[in-house]
Design a protein around this motif. Structure first.
Motif, mmCIF file in Angstrom:
data_model
loop_
_atom_site.group_PDB
_atom_site.id
_atom_site.type_symbol
_atom_site.label_atom_id
_atom_site.label_comp_id
_atom_site.label_asym_id
_atom_site.label_seq_id
_atom_site.Cartn_x
_atom_site.Cartn_y
_atom_site.Cartn_z
ATOM 1 N N SER A 146 35.120 34.718 35.709
ATOM 2 C CA SER A 146 36.060 35.716 35.179
ATOM 3 C C SER A 146 35.372 36.561 34.123
ATOM 4 O O SER A 146 34.665 36.027 33.256
ATOM 5 C CB SER A 146 37.290 35.037 34.555
ATOM 6 N N PHE A 147 35.547 37.887 34.212
ATOM 7 C CA PHE A 147 35.050 38.799 33.187
ATOM 8 C C PHE A 147 35.695 40.158 33.391
ATOM 9 O O PHE A 147 36.371 40.405 34.391
ATOM 10 C CB PHE A 147 33.522 38.925 33.222
ATOM 11 N N ARG A 148 35.462 41.039 32.438
ATOM 12 C CA ARG A 148 36.034 42.390 32.493
ATOM 13 C C ARG A 148 34.993 43.398 32.012
ATOM 14 O O ARG A 148 34.230 43.128 31.077
ATOM 15 C CB ARG A 148 37.276 42.468 31.590
ATOM 16 N N LEU A 149 34.953 44.553 32.677
ATOM 17 C CA LEU A 149 34.156 45.687 32.222
ATOM 18 C C LEU A 149 35.063 46.885 32.024
ATOM 19 O O LEU A 149 35.875 47.197 32.905
ATOM 20 C CB LEU A 149 33.089 46.080 33.253
ATOM 21 N N ASP A 150 34.902 47.563 30.914
ATOM 22 C CA ASP A 150 35.588 48.826 30.683
ATOM 23 C C ASP A 150 34.652 49.980 31.033
ATOM 24 O O ASP A 150 33.429 49.803 31.143
ATOM 25 C CB ASP A 150 36.033 48.928 29.223
ATOM 26 N N ASN A 180 39.876 49.438 38.910
ATOM 27 C CA ASN A 180 40.910 50.392 38.476
ATOM 28 C C ASN A 180 42.307 49.968 38.950
ATOM 29 O O ASN A 180 43.095 50.773 39.436
ATOM 30 C CB ASN A 180 40.580 51.807 38.974
ATOM 31 N N GLY A 181 42.584 48.673 38.820
ATOM 32 C CA GLY A 181 43.909 48.151 39.119
ATOM 33 C C GLY A 181 44.139 47.713 40.554
ATOM 34 O O GLY A 181 45.134 47.051 40.845
ATOM 35 N N ARG A 182 43.241 48.079 41.479
ATOM 36 C CA ARG A 182 43.397 47.689 42.882
ATOM 37 C C ARG A 182 42.606 46.422 43.174
ATOM 38 O O ARG A 182 41.445 46.324 42.775
ATOM 39 C CB ARG A 182 42.900 48.799 43.818
ATOM 40 N N ASP A 183 43.210 45.483 43.865
ATOM 41 C CA ASP A 183 42.497 44.271 44.245
ATOM 42 C C ASP A 183 41.633 44.585 45.469
ATOM 43 O O ASP A 183 42.155 44.848 46.556
ATOM 44 C CB ASP A 183 43.469 43.142 44.560
ATOM 45 N N MET A 208 38.864 49.001 34.219
ATOM 46 C CA MET A 208 37.825 49.436 35.159
ATOM 47 C C MET A 208 37.569 48.346 36.212
ATOM 48 O O MET A 208 38.058 48.401 37.329
ATOM 49 C CB MET A 208 36.554 49.779 34.371
ATOM 50 N N LEU A 209 36.817 47.293 35.838
ATOM 51 C CA LEU A 209 36.572 46.175 36.745
ATOM 52 C C LEU A 209 37.043 44.891 36.073
ATOM 53 O O LEU A 209 36.651 44.592 34.942
ATOM 54 C CB LEU A 209 35.084 46.049 37.090
ATOM 55 N N GLU A 210 37.877 44.158 36.789
ATOM 56 C CA GLU A 210 38.348 42.863 36.295
ATOM 57 C C GLU A 210 38.122 41.823 37.381
ATOM 58 O O GLU A 210 38.541 42.024 38.528
ATOM 59 C CB GLU A 210 39.833 42.927 35.951
ATOM 60 N N VAL A 211 37.465 40.743 37.026
ATOM 61 C CA VAL A 211 37.199 39.646 37.947
ATOM 62 C C VAL A 211 37.902 38.407 37.399
ATOM 63 O O VAL A 211 37.707 38.040 36.241
ATOM 64 C CB VAL A 211 35.686 39.394 38.093
ATOM 65 N N HIS A 212 38.730 37.789 38.244
ATOM 66 C CA HIS A 212 39.529 36.647 37.801
ATOM 67 C C HIS A 212 39.295 35.448 38.719
ATOM 68 O O HIS A 212 39.557 35.524 39.924
ATOM 69 C CB HIS A 212 41.022 36.988 37.817
ATOM 70 N N ILE A 229 30.217 43.593 46.126
ATOM 71 C CA ILE A 229 29.978 44.728 47.026
ATOM 72 C C ILE A 229 30.383 44.399 48.463
ATOM 73 O O ILE A 229 30.219 45.211 49.368
ATOM 74 C CB ILE A 229 28.492 45.177 46.958
ATOM 75 N N GLY A 230 30.928 43.191 48.695
ATOM 76 C CA GLY A 230 31.458 42.871 50.007
ATOM 77 C C GLY A 230 30.499 42.231 50.987
ATOM 78 O O GLY A 230 30.859 42.003 52.145
ATOM 79 N N LEU A 231 29.281 41.912 50.556
ATOM 80 C CA LEU A 231 28.320 41.268 51.448
ATOM 81 C C LEU A 231 28.569 39.767 51.561
ATOM 82 O O LEU A 231 28.111 39.128 52.512
ATOM 83 C CB LEU A 231 26.891 41.529 50.953
ATOM 84 N N VAL A 232 29.246 39.199 50.583
ATOM 85 C CA VAL A 232 29.707 37.812 50.626
ATOM 86 C C VAL A 232 31.208 37.841 50.381
ATOM 87 O O VAL A 232 31.665 38.449 49.408
ATOM 88 C CB VAL A 232 28.997 36.947 49.562
ATOM 89 N N ARG A 233 31.974 37.194 51.250
ATOM 90 C CA ARG A 233 33.429 37.236 51.130
ATOM 91 C C ARG A 233 33.914 36.171 50.142
ATOM 92 O O ARG A 233 33.607 34.980 50.320
ATOM 93 C CB ARG A 233 34.087 37.018 52.490
ATOM 94 N N PRO A 234 34.650 36.555 49.115
ATOM 95 C CA PRO A 234 35.187 35.555 48.175
ATOM 96 C C PRO A 234 36.125 34.584 48.886
ATOM 97 O O PRO A 234 36.840 34.951 49.824
ATOM 98 C CB PRO A 234 35.952 36.407 47.155
ATOM 99 N N THR A 235 36.110 33.338 48.425
ATOM 100 C CA THR A 235 37.020 32.336 48.970
ATOM 101 C C THR A 235 38.243 32.146 48.082
ATOM 102 O O THR A 235 39.226 31.532 48.519
ATOM 103 C CB THR A 235 36.291 30.988 49.127
ATOM 104 N N ALA A 236 38.201 32.656 46.858
ATOM 105 C CA ALA A 236 39.350 32.570 45.952
ATOM 106 C C ALA A 236 39.138 33.575 44.826
ATOM 107 O O ALA A 236 38.023 34.051 44.587
ATOM 108 C CB ALA A 236 39.502 31.157 45.384
ATOM 109 N N GLY A 237 40.231 33.898 44.156
ATOM 110 C CA GLY A 237 40.150 34.784 43.005
ATOM 111 C C GLY A 237 40.438 36.232 43.343
ATOM 112 O O GLY A 237 40.719 36.581 44.494
ATOM 113 N N ALA A 238 40.344 37.081 42.326
ATOM 114 C CA ALA A 238 40.664 38.504 42.468
ATOM 115 C C ALA A 238 39.547 39.356 41.885
ATOM 116 O O ALA A 238 38.905 38.980 40.896
ATOM 117 C CB ALA A 238 41.980 38.824 41.753
ATOM 118 N N ILE A 239 39.326 40.515 42.522
ATOM 119 C CA ILE A 239 38.410 41.542 42.018
ATOM 120 C C ILE A 239 39.212 42.829 41.960
ATOM 121 O O ILE A 239 39.622 43.350 43.015
ATOM 122 C CB ILE A 239 37.187 41.726 42.942
ATOM 123 N N ARG A 240 39.462 43.347 40.784
ATOM 124 C CA ARG A 240 40.288 44.541 40.634
ATOM 125 C C ARG A 240 39.427 45.693 40.117
ATOM 126 O O ARG A 240 38.797 45.584 39.070
ATOM 127 C CB ARG A 240 41.455 44.273 39.692
#
Length: 232
Positions: free
Chosen positions: A21-25, A61-64, A1-5, A48-59
């Motif tokens: 880093s964490f994961r939600l199913d 349902n598999g999409r970054d 569902m949601l994966e933050v790395h 939610i996109g109000l602050v732009r990440p400087t590193a890492g991934a937010i997936r």
């Protein structure tokens, strides 16, 4: 569902989040606890996109989706309830709900009947200006408006703040129904330990922009263990 790395984010040259880093199913409720100023709201704003990440991934349902603008994330069925509710006080209850429909991917422009059934107080006051509702009623309206967008992931920033205990209890019951019956996934930033206990599938404790500790639902029942984690 949601994966933050390994997520990192901040404001200009000021870093706030470090290696998150964490994961939600699907159907999980992750509660993020922590004192004021430790980065909890920045975490939600990054998702939610109000602050732009400087590193890492937010997936999702598999999409970054890291770095996507808020409107695109809303179309991807992420809804956000900011601290302080964020309703439009001069609009009616009905008009607030109609605003919630604007990000629906299916283009629907009528308020779903199940939303009005789920929140009777909202259905009874459609013509009333939202700013004249009590604080608790405004929080219920904010939740109903978010659900009008048909989200799969709901981000909530301290929804219990400034509302009476009976409404907090009602909110906890609603969230359990939404996750249990509808499969909604929730990330809840909160300082109210009772609401955390009622809703959490699992819990993170943040300190200085980092995940300090991961707690289970069993851990949340041990008040001393929670307060020990928060006091560090």
């Amino acid at each position: 569902m949601l994966e933050v790395h390994n997520l990192e984010a901040g404001y200009g040259v000021l870093p706030v989040l470090h290696d998150i880093s964490f994961r939600l199913d699907r159907g999980d409720t992750l509660v993020v606890l922590g004192r004021n100023g430790v980065g909890k709201t920045t975490l939600l704003k990054s998702l939610i996109g109000l602050v732009r990440p400087t590193a890492g991934a937010i997936r999702l349902n598999g999409r970054d989706v890291a770095g996507w603008p808020p409107h695109r994330l809303a179309r991807a069925r992420i809804a956000y309830l900011p601290q302080g509710r964020g309703i439009f006080p001069k609009l009616t209850v009905e008009e607030n709900l109609l605003v919630g429909l604007r990000s629906r991917a299916d283009g629907r422009r009528t308020i779903p009947g199940d939303i009005l059934d789920m929140f009777p107080i909202v259905g009874e006051r459609l013509s009333q200006r939202a700013g004249t509702l009590s604080g608790g009623q405004q929080q219920i309206l904010a939740l109903a408006r978010a659900l009008c967008a048909d989200p799969v992931l709901l981000l909530m920033d301290e929804p219990s703040e400034g509302i009476q205990p009976s409404i907090v209890q009602q909110l906890g019951e609603l969230l359990r129904d939404l996750t249990g019956e509808l499969g909604l996934t929730v990330l809840l930033v909160e300082q109210n330990l009772e609401l955390a206990r009622k809703t959490a599938s699992h819990c993170l404790v943040m300190e200085k922009g980092r995940i300090l500790r991961r707690l289970t639902t069993h851990d949340l029942e041990d008040g001393d263990k929670v307060f020990e984690a928060l006091a560090r």
